[in-house]
Design an enzyme around this catalytic site. Structure first.
Site, mmCIF file in Angstrom:
data_model
loop_
_atom_site.group_PDB
_atom_site.id
_atom_site.type_symbol
_atom_site.label_atom_id
_atom_site.label_comp_id
_atom_site.label_asym_id
_atom_site.label_seq_id
_atom_site.Cartn_x
_atom_site.Cartn_y
_atom_site.Cartn_z
ATOM 1 N N GLN A 172 0.848 -1.194 0.000
ATOM 2 C CA GLN A 172 0.000 0.000 0.000
ATOM 3 C C GLN A 172 0.883 1.243 0.000
ATOM 4 O O GLN A 172 1.714 1.408 0.889
ATOM 5 C CB GLN A 172 -0.862 -0.001 1.262
ATOM 6 C CG GLN A 172 -1.791 1.189 1.387
ATOM 7 C CD GLN A 172 -2.592 1.145 2.698
ATOM 8 O OE1 GLN A 172 -2.132 0.570 3.681
ATOM 9 N NE2 GLN A 172 -3.760 1.721 2.690
ATOM 10 N N SER A 203 1.050 6.728 2.553
ATOM 11 C CA SER A 203 1.792 7.722 3.354
ATOM 12 C C SER A 203 3.012 8.251 2.627
ATOM 13 O O SER A 203 3.677 7.522 1.883
ATOM 14 C CB SER A 203 2.255 7.092 4.670
ATOM 15 O OG SER A 203 1.172 6.513 5.340
ATOM 16 N N GLU A 248 -9.636 -1.586 5.233
ATOM 17 C CA GLU A 248 -8.415 -1.751 6.035
ATOM 18 C C GLU A 248 -8.749 -1.645 7.524
ATOM 19 O O GLU A 248 -8.297 -2.450 8.334
ATOM 20 C CB GLU A 248 -7.406 -0.661 5.637
ATOM 21 C CG GLU A 248 -6.128 -0.708 6.459
ATOM 22 C CD GLU A 248 -5.102 0.329 6.008
ATOM 23 O OE1 GLU A 248 -5.466 1.268 5.255
ATOM 24 O OE2 GLU A 248 -3.932 0.202 6.406
ATOM 25 N N ASN A 275 -5.132 6.619 16.348
ATOM 26 C CA ASN A 275 -6.323 6.661 17.212
ATOM 27 C C ASN A 275 -6.964 8.048 17.207
ATOM 28 O O ASN A 275 -8.187 8.177 17.198
ATOM 29 C CB ASN A 275 -5.937 6.286 18.644
ATOM 30 C CG ASN A 275 -5.753 4.780 18.800
ATOM 31 O OD1 ASN A 275 -5.818 4.046 17.810
ATOM 32 N ND2 ASN A 275 -5.524 4.335 20.016
HETATM 33 C C1 LIG Z 1 2.600 -0.917 11.477
HETATM 34 C C2 LIG Z 1 2.363 0.170 10.467
HETATM 35 C C3 LIG Z 1 2.146 -0.164 9.150
HETATM 36 C C4 LIG Z 1 1.950 0.841 8.187
HETATM 37 N N1 LIG Z 1 1.811 0.465 6.878
HETATM 38 C C5 LIG Z 1 1.620 1.412 5.941
HETATM 39 C C6 LIG Z 1 1.503 1.030 4.566
HETATM 40 O O1 LIG Z 1 1.608 -0.149 4.213
HETATM 41 N N2 LIG Z 1 1.298 1.992 3.656
HETATM 42 C C7 LIG Z 1 1.195 3.323 4.000
HETATM 43 O O2 LIG Z 1 0.953 4.132 3.116
HETATM 44 N N3 LIG Z 1 1.341 3.717 5.296
HETATM 45 C C8 LIG Z 1 1.557 2.800 6.271
HETATM 46 N N4 LIG Z 1 1.719 3.172 7.588
HETATM 47 C C9 LIG Z 1 1.756 4.609 7.911
HETATM 48 C C10 LIG Z 1 0.550 5.105 8.695
HETATM 49 O O3 LIG Z 1 -0.604 5.149 7.882
HETATM 50 C C11 LIG Z 1 0.934 6.490 9.248
HETATM 51 O O4 LIG Z 1 2.010 6.325 10.130
HETATM 52 C C12 LIG Z 1 -0.229 7.126 9.971
HETATM 53 O O5 LIG Z 1 -1.264 7.477 9.091
HETATM 54 C C13 LIG Z 1 0.216 8.397 10.757
HETATM 55 O O6 LIG Z 1 0.919 9.270 9.939
HETATM 56 P P1 LIG Z 1 2.325 9.846 10.392
HETATM 57 O O7 LIG Z 1 3.199 8.697 10.802
HETATM 58 O O8 LIG Z 1 2.823 10.747 9.322
HETATM 59 O O9 LIG Z 1 2.056 10.684 11.733
HETATM 60 P P2 LIG Z 1 1.508 12.173 11.815
HETATM 61 O O10 LIG Z 1 0.375 12.348 10.863
HETATM 62 O O11 LIG Z 1 2.659 13.102 11.691
HETATM 63 O O12 LIG Z 1 0.931 12.223 13.281
HETATM 64 C C14 LIG Z 1 1.768 12.462 14.432
HETATM 65 C C15 LIG Z 1 0.860 12.548 15.657
HETATM 66 O O13 LIG Z 1 -0.013 13.677 15.524
HETATM 67 C C16 LIG Z 1 -1.356 13.278 15.670
HETATM 68 N N5 LIG Z 1 -2.211 14.044 14.774
HETATM 69 C C17 LIG Z 1 -1.959 14.374 13.485
HETATM 70 N N6 LIG Z 1 -2.994 15.058 12.956
HETATM 71 C C18 LIG Z 1 -3.934 15.154 13.923
HETATM 72 C C19 LIG Z 1 -5.224 15.746 13.983
HETATM 73 N N7 LIG Z 1 -5.782 16.364 12.925
HETATM 74 N N8 LIG Z 1 -5.919 15.647 15.143
HETATM 75 C C20 LIG Z 1 -5.384 15.022 16.234
HETATM 76 N N9 LIG Z 1 -4.150 14.442 16.228
HETATM 77 C C21 LIG Z 1 -3.433 14.519 15.092
HETATM 78 C C22 LIG Z 1 -1.387 11.805 15.287
HETATM 79 O O14 LIG Z 1 -2.469 11.130 15.877
HETATM 80 C C23 LIG Z 1 -0.036 11.326 15.824
HETATM 81 O O15 LIG Z 1 -0.139 11.028 17.203
HETATM 82 C C24 LIG Z 1 1.941 2.204 8.570
HETATM 83 C C25 LIG Z 1 2.158 2.542 9.909
HETATM 84 C C26 LIG Z 1 2.377 1.547 10.858
HETATM 85 C C27 LIG Z 1 2.621 1.941 12.283
#
Ligand SMILES: Cc1cc2nc3c(=O)[nH]c(=O)nc-3n(C[C@H](O)[C@H](O)[C@H](O)COP(=O)(O)OP(=O)(O)OC[C@H]3O[C@@H](n4cnc5c(N)ncnc54)[C@H](O)[C@@H]3O)c2cc1C
Length: 387
Positions: free
Chosen positions: A130, A133, A248, A373
């Site tokens: 996928q 991100s 998903e 979450n």
């Molecule tokens: C085990 C695992 C598998 C994954 N596999 C894939 C994959 O196969 N393909 C893929 O594309 N992605 C994948 N991901 C990525 C995942 O979708 C992202 O890590 C996730 O969406 C969070 O984005 P970020 O890491 O950029 O954190 P950020 O978006 O930078 O968030 C950082 C913190 O800020 C908080 N936050 C951000 N915006 C808000 C808001 N509007 N309101 C309240 N809180 C907020 C978040 O909750 C988090 O605590 C995977 C992640 C994990 C852990």
């Protein structure tokens, strides 16, 4: 009654074709097959089970026969699942192709896309990753910047993806790319299918604290993807992406939380902290209640979907959120119950030597994967509570 002959037929077939080792619970080391062009199997039984089920079309039982499924009715698919559950059979195949891309292609794909991509998924021959991100587009996914420019009969991709689970072991990727930089943010995104062996793609595994590397960064440098592999319309990617995320989140919600610790065997006989700790027993009882409630909620959602009712989007977020919360709680309870025994960190040890601390740390990722979450709470607040 009309389905009794089918049930007997399924039962007899499983008796012959489901190998005994595939009738035991999955462990981290001994799981289920991911399939792919270069599949890895933990034993011959795992390979045999995948092949047997693929031949019957029972890996994707309700998909049409022409697309690699068995064309079973909802009732027949239920019976098949009940019979699989009754013998404790593992899924013959796991992965995002089967659970997430397949249903989306059935809804939005062209006949040609379905014909080319669905049968290899249903036979476990192609493994999918996928690509949502990006380094600056996680929770705020719609700000993604991977660009796809239409040049002749191909989209030319430039940019990068991150956290792509198992992209180094996958064959294809479904991804979101920006095809129109002038359109409003959500309307410039398209949903594309890309062969990960195409020239210009670099996959760089990200090494994790425990030494494994489940994720990759993926770089696209003038990568050509067939224009025929754009799913839906140009600019429709956000709608399709949201649909796929519902699948998903349902899948994560249903799969992530551990069996209630109070279930026989779940904590293991060596769990020393339970008998003399009334507080812990009360916490386990509460966990049990929550876990069963979530399980029933999942069953209700599945039944509603099978009955043809539309999935309420906030429900996918509810079940995903609760699955993540319970998975972490469950692993914490297991640690508490095992006390200092849980501190061991087996390296290269047999599968029977459970790495409880490792399980606990790993569980925390379910509060992030598939949307954090906090993001699920935002969706619930907006779409379910109207806030
Ligand atoms: C085990 C695992 C598998 C994954 N596999 C894939 C994959 O196969 N393909 C893929 O594309 N992605 C994948 N991901 C990525 C995942 O979708 C992202 O890590 C996730 O969406 C969070 O984005 P970020 O890491 O950029 O954190 P950020 O978006 O930078 O968030 C950082 C913190 O800020 C908080 N936050 C951000 N915006 C808000 C808001 N509007 N309101 C309240 N809180 C907020 C978040 O909750 C988090 O605590 C995977 C992640 C994990 C852990």
């Amino acid at each position: 009654m009309s389905h009794d002959p089918f049930r007997l037929q399924v039962r007899a077939w499983l008796e012959t074709y489901c190998p005994q080792p595939m009738r035991q619970p999955m462990t981290e080391e001994f799981g289920a097959a991911w399939g792919g062009r270069n599949p890895e199997f933990s034993c011959d039984s795992e390979r045999g089970w995948l092949l047997n089920m693929a031949q019957k079309g029972w890996i994707a039982p309700q998909w049409p026969v022409a697309f690699g499924g068995a064309g079973l009715s909802r009732e027949e698919a239920d019976i098949l699942q009940q019979e699989l559950d009754a013998i404790g059979a593992r899924p013959p195949l796991i992965g995002s192709g089967l659970w997430m891309l397949g249903p989306v292609l059935l809804e939005y794909g062209t006949e040609d896309q379905k014909r080319r991509h669905l049968p290899p998924i249903a036979r476990g021959e192609v493994r999918w990753a996928q690509g949502y991100s990006e380094p600056n587009a996680g929770s705020d996914l719609a700000s993604l910047k991977l660009r796809a420019d239409l040049v002749g009969d191909a989209y030319v991709l430039n940019g990068s993806k991150i956290w792509s689970s198992y992209a180094d072991k996958s064959d294809w990727m479904f991804l979101l790319a920006r095809t129109d930089f002038n359109a409003p943010q959500h309307q410039g995104i398209s949903f594309l299918l890309v062969d990960l062996t195409a020239p210009g793609i670099t996959r760089r595994p990200i090494k994790l604290i425990d030494g494994t590397h489940d994720f990759c960064e993926v770089f696209f440098d003038n990568v050509r993807a067939q224009a025929d592999d754009l799913v839906g319309l140009p600019g429709q990617g956000w709608t399709i992406a949201k649909k796929l995320m519902d699948y998903e989140r349902l899948m994560i919600g249903a799969a992530s939380f551990a069996p209630p610790p109070a279930q026989p065997g779940a904590l293991g006989r060596s769990a020393k902290g339970i008998d003399d700790n009334a507080m812990l027993r009360a916490q386990i009882a509460q966990y049990d209640i929550d876990a069963f409630t979530l399980d029933w909620t999942n069953q209700r959602i599945r039944a509603e979907m099978e009955a043809g009712l539309p999935l309420v989007p906030a429900m996918a977020s509810v079940t995903k959120l609760m699955g993540a919360v319970l998975e972490i709680e469950g692993k914490e309870l297991v640690l508490k119950a095992h006390g200092s025994d849980a501190l061991s960190w087996p390296v290269g040890s047999p599968a029977s030597d459970r790495a409880l601390a490792k399980d606990f740390l790993r569980a925390r990722s379910s509060a992030i994967a598939g949307g954090t979450n906090e993001i699920q709470l935002n969706i619930i607040a907006k779409h379910a509570l109207g806030m």
